[in-house]
Design an enzyme around this catalytic site. Structure first.
Site, PDB file in Angstrom:
ATOM      1  N   ASN A  10       0.945  -1.616   0.296  1.00  0.00           N
ATOM      2  CA  ASN A  10      -0.025  -0.016  -0.241  1.00  0.00           C
ATOM      3  C   ASN A  10       1.096   0.815  -0.238  1.00  0.00           C
ATOM      4  OD1 ASN A  10      -1.928   1.949   0.489  1.00  0.00           O
ATOM      5  ND2 ASN A  10      -2.294   1.417   2.451  1.00  0.00           N
ATOM      6  N   LYS A  12       0.230   4.403  -0.415  1.00  0.00           N
ATOM      7  CA  LYS A  12      -0.658   5.606   0.122  1.00  0.00           C
ATOM      8  C   LYS A  12      -0.571   6.689  -0.592  1.00  0.00           C
ATOM      9  CE  LYS A  12      -0.285   3.319   4.926  1.00  0.00           C
ATOM     10  NZ  LYS A  12      -0.270   3.216   6.390  1.00  0.00           N
ATOM     11  N   HIS A  97      -9.651   1.880   4.354  1.00  0.00           N
ATOM     12  CA  HIS A  97      -8.433   1.319   5.175  1.00  0.00           C
ATOM     13  C   HIS A  97      -8.620   2.765   7.064  1.00  0.00           C
ATOM     14  CE1 HIS A  97      -4.830   2.729   6.561  1.00  0.00           C
ATOM     15  NE2 HIS A  97      -4.105   1.378   5.952  1.00  0.00           N
ATOM     16  N   GLU A  99      -6.670   4.508   7.534  1.00  0.00           N
ATOM     17  CA  GLU A  99      -6.805   6.358   7.411  1.00  0.00           C
ATOM     18  C   GLU A  99      -7.895   6.905   6.746  1.00  0.00           C
ATOM     19  OE1 GLU A  99      -2.825   5.780   4.973  1.00  0.00           O
ATOM     20  OE2 GLU A  99      -2.176   5.817   7.372  1.00  0.00           O
ATOM     21  N   GLU A 167      -5.366  -4.815  10.550  1.00  0.00           N
ATOM     22  CA  GLU A 167      -4.663  -3.356  10.788  1.00  0.00           C
ATOM     23  C   GLU A 167      -4.698  -2.649  11.614  1.00  0.00           C
ATOM     24  OE1 GLU A 167      -3.226  -2.483   6.308  1.00  0.00           O
ATOM     25  OE2 GLU A 167      -4.704  -1.147   7.168  1.00  0.00           O
ATOM     26  N   GLY A 173       2.728   2.163  10.670  1.00  0.00           N
ATOM     27  CA  GLY A 173       2.814   3.837  10.997  1.00  0.00           C
ATOM     28  C   GLY A 173       3.842   3.979  11.450  1.00  0.00           C
ATOM     29  N   SER A 213       2.909  -1.761  10.325  1.00  0.00           N
ATOM     30  CA  SER A 213       4.659  -2.193  10.435  1.00  0.00           C
ATOM     31  C   SER A 213       5.260  -3.193  10.100  1.00  0.00           C
ATOM     32  CB  SER A 213       4.841  -1.577  12.045  1.00  0.00           C
ATOM     33  OG  SER A 213       4.209  -0.697  12.317  1.00  0.00           O
TER      34      SER A 213
HETATM   35  P1  PGA Z   1       2.601   0.466   7.888  1.00  0.00           P
HETATM   36  O1  PGA Z   1       0.540   0.437   6.784  1.00  0.00           O
HETATM   37  O2  PGA Z   1       3.307  -0.764   6.968  1.00  0.00           O
HETATM   38  O3  PGA Z   1       3.211   1.810   6.653  1.00  0.00           O
HETATM   39  O4  PGA Z   1       2.061   0.171   8.663  1.00  0.00           O
HETATM   40  C1  PGA Z   1       0.016  -0.611   6.753  1.00  0.00           C
HETATM   41  C2  PGA Z   1      -1.140  -0.038   6.250  1.00  0.00           C
HETATM   42  O5  PGA Z   1      -1.307   1.003   6.964  1.00  0.00           O
HETATM   43  O6  PGA Z   1      -1.792  -0.925   5.031  1.00  0.00           O
END
Ligand code: PGA
Length: 251
Positions: A10, A12, A97, A99, A167, A173, A213
């Site tokens: 992803n 982003k 997601h 976000e 997630e 992140g 992460s």
């Molecule tokens: P990350 O993000 O691996 O940077 O924690 C995962 C995601 O949000 O899909």
């Protein structure tokens, strides 16, 4: 194999045309050479879809987007429809997601409607769910995730068209990862919820990815859990070397 693992990147809101092309080419070359045991997917931002599609040509790496609208077309300034994503060569779309749930107020009902529209357009969907830190600390993680799965899953979900991504919001992140045991507890619970929603056969075949992460150092242990069927990788998917290292751990 009952469930072939899926490693999905992803990206982003990261990457300009030149970066995206370079990263996609590196991934395509590596995947072609390594012939990994898992499926591989990259989900760049909308502006890079066409460029990345070209860069992936001749490899088995699939292409996905990070969101779509419910409608097929029309007066929705700034939005992209699932039909347009299919037309651009997408195989998958990530929906719900955390976000998007946080930044754009997306509800379970909207995620479900988007998922249904995406399936109708011939896309596969990755539905994201996950609890916040506060919800985990108050012992509500399973309850929250169960509610999200029940309310976000499209009616016509099949194991070949729908993937769930667990997630935990606090792990995205942040460098904090769920322990393999904690992640497996939630994944196993999601599978139980799926049995009620979709029946035993579909539930036993549907992929449930872990995201938050995931990196080369922790991927093998997470991916060895019985109900973890792959990863949705953010930060570590932006470096070909790290992403491929995770792909190699998905047996
Ligand atoms: P990350 O993000 O691996 O940077 O924690 C995962 C995601 O949000 O899909």
């Amino acid at each position: 194999m009952l469930r072939k693992k899926l490693i999905a990147g992803n990206w982003k809101m990261n990457g300009l045309l030149s970066d995206g092309q370079k990263l996609a080419k590196q991934i395509a070359v590596e995947v072609k050479a390594l012939k990994p045991a898992c499926d591989v997917l990259v989900c760049p931002p909308f502006t890079l879809l066409t460029t990345v599609k070209k860069a992936l040509r001749g490899s088995k790496v699939m292409l996905g987007a990070q969101d779509c609208h419910v409608e097929e077309k029309g007066a929705h300034t700034g939005d992209i429809s699932p039909v347009q994503l299919k037309d651009a060569g997408c195989d998958y779309v990530i929906l719900g997601h955390s976000e998007r749930r946080a930044d754009h107020g997306e509800t379970n009902a909207l995620v479900k409607a988007k998922a249904q529209a995406a399936l109708e357009a011939g896309l596969k969907v990755i539905i994201c769910v996950g609890e916040t830190l506060q919800e985990r600390e108050s012992g509500k993680a399973l309850e929250v995730v169960e509610k999200q799965v029940k309310a976000s899953l499209p009616n016509n979900a099949t194991a070949s068209t729908v993937v769930i991504a667990y997630e935990p919001v606090w792990a995205i992140g942040t460098g904090k990862t769920a322990t393999p045991t904690d992640a497996e507890e939630v994944h196993a619970h999601i599978r139980k919820v799926l049995v009620h929603k979709t029946g035993k056969i579909v539930a036993s075949r549907m992929k449930i990815l872990y995201g938050g992460s995931m990196k080369p150092a922790n991927a093998a242990e997470l991916l060895s859990q019985p109900d973890i069927d792959g990863g949705l990788i953010g930060g570590a998917s932006l470096k070909a070397e790290d992403f491929i290292a995770i792909v190699n751990k998905a047996k």
